[in-house]
Design a protein around this motif. Structure first.
Motif, PDB file in Angstrom:
ATOM      1  N   ARG A 123       0.845  -1.186   0.000  1.00  0.00           N
ATOM      2  CA  ARG A 123       0.000   0.000   0.000  1.00  0.00           C
ATOM      3  C   ARG A 123       0.884   1.240   0.000  1.00  0.00           C
ATOM      4  NH1 ARG A 123      -2.994  -0.510   5.164  1.00  0.00           N
ATOM      5  NH2 ARG A 123      -1.616   0.990   6.174  1.00  0.00           N
ATOM      6  N   ASN A 124       2.007   1.123   0.720  1.00  0.00           N
ATOM      7  CA  ASN A 124       2.993   2.195   0.765  1.00  0.00           C
ATOM      8  C   ASN A 124       4.360   1.554   0.670  1.00  0.00           C
ATOM      9  OD1 ASN A 124       1.370   4.620   1.507  1.00  0.00           O
ATOM     10  ND2 ASN A 124       0.835   3.330   3.264  1.00  0.00           N
ATOM     11  N   LEU A 125       5.306   2.272   0.089  1.00  0.00           N
ATOM     12  CA  LEU A 125       6.671   1.742   0.081  1.00  0.00           C
ATOM     13  C   LEU A 125       7.661   2.884  -0.004  1.00  0.00           C
ATOM     14  CD1 LEU A 125       7.957   1.935  -3.012  1.00  0.00           C
ATOM     15  CD2 LEU A 125       6.460  -0.050  -3.371  1.00  0.00           C
ATOM     16  N   TRP A 126       8.885   2.581   0.470  1.00  0.00           N
ATOM     17  CA  TRP A 126       9.978   3.527   0.372  1.00  0.00           C
ATOM     18  C   TRP A 126      11.249   2.716   0.087  1.00  0.00           C
ATOM     19  CZ3 TRP A 126      13.112   5.645   5.029  1.00  0.00           C
ATOM     20  CH2 TRP A 126      14.048   6.588   4.580  1.00  0.00           C
ATOM     21  N   ALA A 127      11.913   3.097  -0.985  1.00  0.00           N
ATOM     22  CA  ALA A 127      13.111   2.348  -1.392  1.00  0.00           C
ATOM     23  C   ALA A 127      14.335   3.242  -1.334  1.00  0.00           C
ATOM     24  CB  ALA A 127      12.927   1.790  -2.799  1.00  0.00           C
ATOM     25  N   ILE A 128      15.436   2.667  -0.893  1.00  0.00           N
ATOM     26  CA  ILE A 128      16.692   3.407  -0.808  1.00  0.00           C
ATOM     27  C   ILE A 128      17.829   2.527  -1.308  1.00  0.00           C
ATOM     28  CG2 ILE A 128      15.984   4.942   1.055  1.00  0.00           C
ATOM     29  CD1 ILE A 128      17.290   3.066   3.067  1.00  0.00           C
ATOM     30  N   GLY A 129      19.017   3.063  -1.363  1.00  0.00           N
ATOM     31  CA  GLY A 129      20.152   2.269  -1.823  1.00  0.00           C
ATOM     32  C   GLY A 129      21.332   3.159  -2.108  1.00  0.00           C
ATOM     33  N   ASN A 155      13.855   9.328  -3.823  1.00  0.00           N
ATOM     34  CA  ASN A 155      14.001   9.214  -2.363  1.00  0.00           C
ATOM     35  C   ASN A 155      12.769   9.729  -1.636  1.00  0.00           C
ATOM     36  OD1 ASN A 155      15.072   8.423  -0.012  1.00  0.00           O
ATOM     37  ND2 ASN A 155      16.817   9.833  -0.005  1.00  0.00           N
ATOM     38  N   ARG A 156      11.629   9.181  -1.990  1.00  0.00           N
ATOM     39  CA  ARG A 156      10.374   9.522  -1.333  1.00  0.00           C
ATOM     40  C   ARG A 156       9.527   8.285  -1.123  1.00  0.00           C
ATOM     41  NH1 ARG A 156       7.396  13.501  -5.003  1.00  0.00           N
ATOM     42  NH2 ARG A 156       5.739  12.501  -3.789  1.00  0.00           N
ATOM     43  N   MET A 157       8.808   8.314  -0.053  1.00  0.00           N
ATOM     44  CA  MET A 157       7.830   7.262   0.190  1.00  0.00           C
ATOM     45  C   MET A 157       6.718   7.390  -0.842  1.00  0.00           C
ATOM     46  SD  MET A 157       5.522   6.728   3.592  1.00  0.00           S
ATOM     47  CE  MET A 157       3.830   6.908   3.013  1.00  0.00           C
ATOM     48  N   ALA A 186      20.517  -2.202  -2.438  1.00  0.00           N
ATOM     49  CA  ALA A 186      19.283  -1.429  -2.313  1.00  0.00           C
ATOM     50  C   ALA A 186      18.345  -2.135  -1.348  1.00  0.00           C
ATOM     51  CB  ALA A 186      18.612  -1.290  -3.677  1.00  0.00           C
ATOM     52  N   ALA A 187      17.422  -1.355  -0.809  1.00  0.00           N
ATOM     53  CA  ALA A 187      16.464  -1.911   0.145  1.00  0.00           C
ATOM     54  C   ALA A 187      15.131  -1.214  -0.016  1.00  0.00           C
ATOM     55  CB  ALA A 187      16.968  -1.731   1.578  1.00  0.00           C
ATOM     56  N   CYS A 188      14.098  -1.856   0.475  1.00  0.00           N
ATOM     57  CA  CYS A 188      12.771  -1.244   0.405  1.00  0.00           C
ATOM     58  C   CYS A 188      11.932  -1.743   1.580  1.00  0.00           C
ATOM     59  CB  CYS A 188      12.092  -1.607  -0.923  1.00  0.00           C
ATOM     60  SG  CYS A 188      10.427  -0.910  -1.069  1.00  0.00           S
ATOM     61  N   MET A 189      11.234  -0.832   2.209  1.00  0.00           N
ATOM     62  CA  MET A 189      10.269  -1.230   3.230  1.00  0.00           C
ATOM     63  C   MET A 189       8.873  -1.009   2.666  1.00  0.00           C
ATOM     64  SD  MET A 189      10.053  -0.220   7.267  1.00  0.00           S
ATOM     65  CE  MET A 189       9.195   1.348   7.148  1.00  0.00           C
ATOM     66  N   MET A 190       7.975  -1.929   2.958  1.00  0.00           N
ATOM     67  CA  MET A 190       6.616  -1.867   2.440  1.00  0.00           C
ATOM     68  C   MET A 190       5.610  -2.087   3.567  1.00  0.00           C
ATOM     69  SD  MET A 190       6.896  -4.378  -0.834  1.00  0.00           S
ATOM     70  CE  MET A 190       7.895  -3.964  -2.261  1.00  0.00           C
TER      71      MET A 190
END
Lengths: 337, 337, 337, 337
Positions: free
Chosen positions: B196-202, B332-334, B219-223
């Protein structure tokens, strides 16, 4: 070697642990005084540990001329007040985490510590002093895993202690402030960087009552640090297997994992469930040696007159980040710090 | 039992693996035809595997009346075209992941599949068919770990294969589309929910050249999923120890971990480095049995005329989410989906 | 590549496993004929596996001109007779372990094999062909652990299958001949030496009925080899956790352990029992890939006309040593061989 | 609680460990006096540990009226003499293993202890007091693994300390008396039975000089106990990975393994060698907590006036069996005891 004479304020479960360690396990320390609002509790510990100076008023303990240093293990809300009493009375201070229940109070604690540069102040994030975490930190410093890419850190409490957890929950500050603050401290210590962006989420997966306290029973947060390292933390209150604190550091040359199996001994049990490692059921057993080691370090810092770590500033930073996690969680938005 | 006659298009490393499995390891299948733009490569595989029908033109393979089903293991950019050839020629289709290199093409693939409801279509996310993942899925379905709280899924390639990785990188689509798409598929499959929401970084921690491709080497992502489960995925290209795909499912009644140590055998080596498990160095060894198992399932679906999974819609969803990860990473945004 | 046409005699559980592998998993082989005294059982397997030549008389299978090689998976007591039928008919032979139920018959088998030097004979001690055992053997040959000091080898059956075990026990020959013979083979293969002295012990710890059969439900033997390496083997019938075959090789430069945790997958289960690996519950699952690999090797030996291993002489030696273990156990005396 | 005033005789590596523990880690004890033939060494330890009573003559320490109990950590050959001094002076005695260098002296020690039934005597087989061994013992007593079938116990020293080992070897008594005696003690303690038959073997696999001392660098022994349990012990001096003491107890309802991976922390290192646990490199680190725990138990026995275990008779029995192992090894024959 002269022993450091320490008075302990607060005889709750963890205060008693510290008092026992100071009395019996930390060679460089001597337990000199005990204070608890509950006189009976203070007296009972004092008798067991061979201490004659017993107080119900922390101020009195702090002004006891026999006491050289004070270990503060009271409710979080009284920490800063106690720090003031102790340092104003010229005593070195060891203060349990968290430093305070909000950032304003943390800043007040900074002021107190700064007003007494001749005194040692140390904050009690004991995980840093755990044998395995020390080994990991040394390996990182020795370059064994190259540059850090990701730190993952978990804090899970066993479901077996949920009754006590729920009772304390309304005034705990919530998962981020009560629990994840440890992981925040580890992430900052391991990466030597500060979070730049973070997003925290969570929910009530098993214990719906956390909703009332604007909290979840399980929560997570992803962070991006100023030096570009990534971090992920997870806090849980319902682990079936035990008290599970685990940290992983992924580097460009290797990876370290600390306690991926939180086994409480070197015994493997082979039975109808398979090959099993039984796990720690409480955090004091898990961290007993770390509590001793941090107190040894506190004594060494006093003796050698060197700065102790974690510092009062770590306390403020950890608290501020924990509150930012909570804010992010409540608004369900990524925060740029 | 009549064997399903399969033609394989694409004799790269993975196409060859599928061809060998179809010829020799999947009892319900028979390798009937081989196609590769490189005739020599096609002929060499055909000879080794006892196949007489050899093509350089995929359309010809698809119109071979002996062929009942087609396995598409070509470059991603040609997948949808091949699906069209095959299904329009009345063949069942097994297509390797990812479905296509963008969402538009995925939607076109959906259209093709929908136009041929009598034909079986299966997408090749093989991890679902790995023995350990199957066990985990069954335990979840049986309620052994209660409700899912968090899924953590890692995909790490060994640094030992970095040369090939770097060569392929510019046209791979990047970490999320090439690699994390597997973890996205697992998260959707295990949680039975959509992010429903996610934010990815790396970032580029070791190989700065990824910067040029608007990508990172790690890289990583939280959901946050629609059903409130949380997910965290991590993709890395420089694992010192090997090919490490790991998935953890934290539930309200227990936790499952798959491959926390990616050991390539049951051998422990005790030497000056300690007690060591050596690890998989390439993904085909790790997933060999899963590749066989998914092909067995494909044959069974054809035989029993039942829907295969992952579906064409999984392909679209996985691709869309992977692109959203990339978008989140680049800005770099949710993202709220 | 021409496939080796194999007929299988004996459609019990293991015969069926071999037949399936030959039909479906061994690329170099083709299942050409099936024989079982029970016609229905033979026909059912033949139908499933697409074989038209079905026999109840092994002699007829052996004289089938389509058959190039015979896999003998009958009762041990008929092995040598079958070897005779097959080799006299000019067929290569793969024979399941043990070679025969006594040393005299083993010697007769040697005679038969020697009379047909142009034919390949291979004995089915599959553990040698297990992936992990192959890795261990290679590491030893590469000198990674220096010289061998000790081999420890365990064979434990799960208590979950005890009913079948007890039914077969009276005619199994006992723990040493039925079970430890595998460990004897491994010890000889790994040390490349023969036992010089041995002492075997055991008892009825759980199932007193073994007493009637001059046997124990658990047994052990220590050996001293001609090259001075030491060996210890243990056989058990009541393992609570599963089918546990484990081998350790202690060397002067390192130690190898194979399957110290007989996990049946890469899943760790974290629940109220701790962190658990569930275990294999039957030997066919554990050794499935080894059964395939040994058959591949058999085919390769035929194709390349090279000696197969284990040899008929390994069969005799393993059997002789197993009988010496039994003799030592029955008399409770150390034996010098 | 009154602390037990203990004097320590012998300031070698282990004597110093005990002195430190008594001074700083054992709440119920107080270090009152130190004795070592080397005055400087005694004084240095005394100064560090805050002790004023320093002796070079053990008799004098024993007659110090301040001393209530004596810990004997001298060369084995002087143990019994020291026991005599101490008990005749009315002191409780903790004596390090082994009790004496031969059975005759052990019997003399029994006499001394019997002459002083009012005094506590405890022998220092510390493994019994290790946390993991305590857990295992409790599980056995609680019936968790049913009846014991087999105990396997390993003692391996790391090759990293071989120089010191070789220097001490000529007067160590050999592997069985110096090292395996620990495993003998564990086997007797765990099985609650005595060996009835045994056969010991071994050899010089790496360090040929052991031959000169009628010893091997690696040795093993199989035992059959009076209650029919089986035992296997192994002693090695050249373990590449570290100090590895491991014990397995196979029972009719389950199996326990203690320290199958002798990891020195909870850190897993993932690097080019695989996933590794680094291991203990010295026995004092491994057993530090066990040394503390056994001293706590000694103090508790004195305080509560109850029998301590291991007893003087355990000392005699362990020594006798170790010599029988050596005899069996030298003659290469099974012994009936």
């Amino acid at each position: 070697m002269k022993k450091l004479k320490i008075g302990v304020i607060g005889m709750g479960r963890l205060g008693y642990e510290h008092a026992c360690n100071i009395a019996n396990r930390v060679p460089q320390a001597e337990l000199t005084a005990i204070c608890d609002a509950d006189l009976k509790r203070a007296e009972s510990a004092a008798e067991e540990l061979g201490v004659t100076a017993v107080y119900t008023n922390p101020k009195e303990l702090c002004s006891d001329p026999e006491v050289e240093a004070v270990a503060i293990v009271t409710d979080t809300s009284s920490h800063v007040e106690m720090i003031g009493y102790a340092m104003d009375a010229g005593k070195h201070v060891f203060c349990e985490k968290p430093l305070a229940e909000n950032v304003e109070k943390c800043l007040a604690a900074e002021k107190i510590a700064e007003a007494h540069p001749e005194l040692i102040f140390m904050l009690g994030f004991m995980r840093r002093y755990d044998h395995s975490y020390q080994i990991a930190k040394r390996k990182i410093e020795d370059g064994e895993i190259g540059d850090i890419i990701l730190v993952r850190s978990y804090s899970q409490d066993p479901i077996s202690i949920i009754e006590g957890t729920l009772q304390f929950a309304p005034r705990s500050g919530g998962q981020f402030i009560d629990m994840s603050i440890h992981d925040i401290d580890l992430i900052r210590w391991l990466t030597e960087s500060e979070p730049r962006n973070l997003w925290a989420i969570g929910g009530c997966y098993e214990f719906k009552q956390y909703k009332e306290w604007d909290d979840g029973d399980n929560a997570a947060c992803m962070m991006q640090c100023e030096n570009d390292t990534m971090a992920f933390l997870f806090a849980g209150r319902a682990a079936a297997h035990g008290s599970h604190v685990e940290t992983e550091i992924v580097g460009t040359r290797g990876t370290l994992r600390i306690s991926s199996v939180p086994a409480d001994s070197m015994v493997e049990v082979m039975n109808s469930h398979g090959v099993c490692h039984e796990c720690y059921q409480d955090f004091i057993s898990r961290w007993h040696n770390a509590y001793v080691a941090e107190m040894e370090e506190f004594c060494a810092c006093v003796r050698e007159n060197r700065k102790a770590s974690p510092t009062v500033y770590d306390g403020t930073k950890n608290t501020r980040i924990a509150f930012q996690c909570k804010e992010s969680f409540l608004n369900n938005r990524m925060l740029t710090l």
